[in-house]
Structure formats: structure tokens, C-alpha cells
Design an enzyme around this catalytic site. Structure first.
Site, PDB file in Angstrom:
ATOM      1  CB  CYS A  96      -0.987  -0.012   1.162  1.00 57.89           C
ATOM      2  SG  CYS A  96      -0.240   0.047   2.815  1.00 57.89           S
ATOM      3  CG  HIS A 147      -4.606  -0.230   3.582  1.00 59.63           C
ATOM      4  ND1 HIS A 147      -3.765  -1.000   2.807  1.00 59.63           N
ATOM      5  CD2 HIS A 147      -5.620   0.155   2.745  1.00 59.63           C
ATOM      6  CE1 HIS A 147      -4.242  -1.094   1.581  1.00 59.63           C
ATOM      7  NE2 HIS A 147      -5.364  -0.399   1.508  1.00 59.63           N
ATOM      8  CG  HIS A 159      -6.607   0.511  -1.813  1.00 58.07           C
ATOM      9  ND1 HIS A 159      -6.813  -0.461  -0.852  1.00 58.07           N
ATOM     10  CD2 HIS A 159      -7.713   0.429  -2.623  1.00 58.07           C
ATOM     11  CE1 HIS A 159      -7.966  -1.078  -1.053  1.00 58.07           C
ATOM     12  NE2 HIS A 159      -8.536  -0.552  -2.121  1.00 58.07           N
TER      13      HIS A 159
END
Length: 199
Positions: A96, A147, A159
Site C-alpha cells: 500500500c 493501510h 490503493h
């Protein structure tokens, strides 16, 4: 902003070479090139200085051109479908924070390769203030920010997701809505207008 850019746009070639000539003239005056000298080493030093100035000049110009070559939407579209790879920072595989780091690096903006560290960059904003290019953060591990993605507008963020790779997801999806933590703004208003503002 790059000193060889004006209002976020690269200068024309003629203007760039004019600026280069000015910079080179400064070096000549400082090094006194016009003054005859019988010492070859001095000429060599002056030549090296001139070459270094040229490399620095064209390096900055090239960086400014490529940094503004693609919009956020274009950059992300080209990366959709890239596989997930733990620790990955290239289109061959992203995690990420590697994905967000890579996207922003295309505009000459450096971000750390860590979601929590990225949350400390820029300016914290409220969710209702989100605009394309903002970073959004989530707690997916139960122990704080773990994240990160890039808000794309229309309630979606891009993402690198485990199992899916680079993808677009709704901010209000069941999984991410309850795990949302915060958002930060990295792009200045000028950078936003240039790279991220939707048409």
C-alpha cells in the site's frame, strides 16, 4: 517549485537556453575565462565547472518536465491491476505505501515507505474536505494506521490491496468505512490544479 518553471508550466526551449546562457556567463565571469592563462590545469577546472553547470541545469529541466507529464487519473489508470507484493515499490508489485510512494514520486514528491509515517506528512484534513490526491488511512490490523490509499474523488480511493493488487474501492464499503482513521493533504493548491483536479 522548480526555478525553471513558471506557474507550474515548463518554460519554452528558447527561454531555457537563454537562462542557461546567463548561468554559464556567471560561471565565466567568476572563473575569469576571458583572462588569458598559461596554466592548463586552470582551464581544465573551468571546463569541469561548466560541464557540471550544464548537467545540473538540464537535470533540473528534465525532472520538471517528467514530473508534470501525467495527471493523477492517468498515473493510477496505468497502474490498475498491478499485483500486490509485500515491500513492493514498482509496477511489478506494490504494497500500500509503496504504491502511494510511487505515484507521488512521479511528480517529484518524496514519501516514506510506511503508511503510518506517511500519515505524518502534509496537513491533516477532515473526511468531508477530501479532494483527489489526498492520502487516506485505515486501521486494518487493529493496532493503528496500517493501510493507505489515494483519494480519487466520487467517494473512491486507489490503493494496493492484498489479494487484489492496485484497485479502486468505495470509501463507504463495509470493510473500509469502519476502519477509516484520517486523511492528509500532500499536494499544494497549485500542484492539485496541475495534477489532480478532475476535468
Amino acid at each position: 517549485m522548480c526555478r525553471f518553471c513558471r506557474n507550474g508550466e515548463s518554460l519554452q526551449h528558447e527561454e531555457l537556453f537563454f537562462i542557461f546562457r546567463q548561468e554559464l556567463d556567471k560561471v565565466c565571469r567568476i572563473g575569469k575565462w576571458s583572462k588569458p592563462s598559461g596554466r592548463g590545469t586552470h582551464h581544465l577546472k573551468k571546463t569541469i565547472v561548466a560541464i557540471l553547470v550544464m548537467l545540473l541545469f538540464f537535470g533540473i529541466v528534465i525532472e520538471s518536465v517528467f514530473a508534470s507529464s501525467a495527471t493523477l487519473q492517468e498515473t493510477v489508470n496505468n497502474l490498475l491491476g498491478s499485483p500486490y507484493k509485500y515491500g513492493g515499490t514498482t509496477p511489478k508489485g506494490f504494497d500500500c505505501s509503496g504504491f502511494t510512494q510511487y505515484v507521488f514520486s512521479q511528480w517529484g514528491i518524496e514519501l516514506p515507505h510506511n503508511s503510518k509515517a506517511q500519515s505524518k506528512e502534509g496537513t491533516t484534513i477532515k473526511r468531508e474536505e477530501l479532494r483527489p490526491g489526498d492520502l487516506v488511512f485505515f486501521n486494518t490490523g487493529g493496532q493503528g494506521i496500517s493501510h493507505v490509499g489515494i483519494y480519487m474523488g466520487n467517494g473512491q480511493f486507489a490503493h494496493a490491496a492484498y489479494g487484489d493488487g492496485v484497485t479502486l474501492t468505495d470509501m463507504d464499503s463495509t470493510y473500509y468505512k469502519k476502519r477509516y482513521v484520517t486523511a492528509v493533504r500532500i499536494l499544494t493548491d497549485e500542484q492539485y490544479e496541475q495534477w489532480a483536479k478532475a476535468d
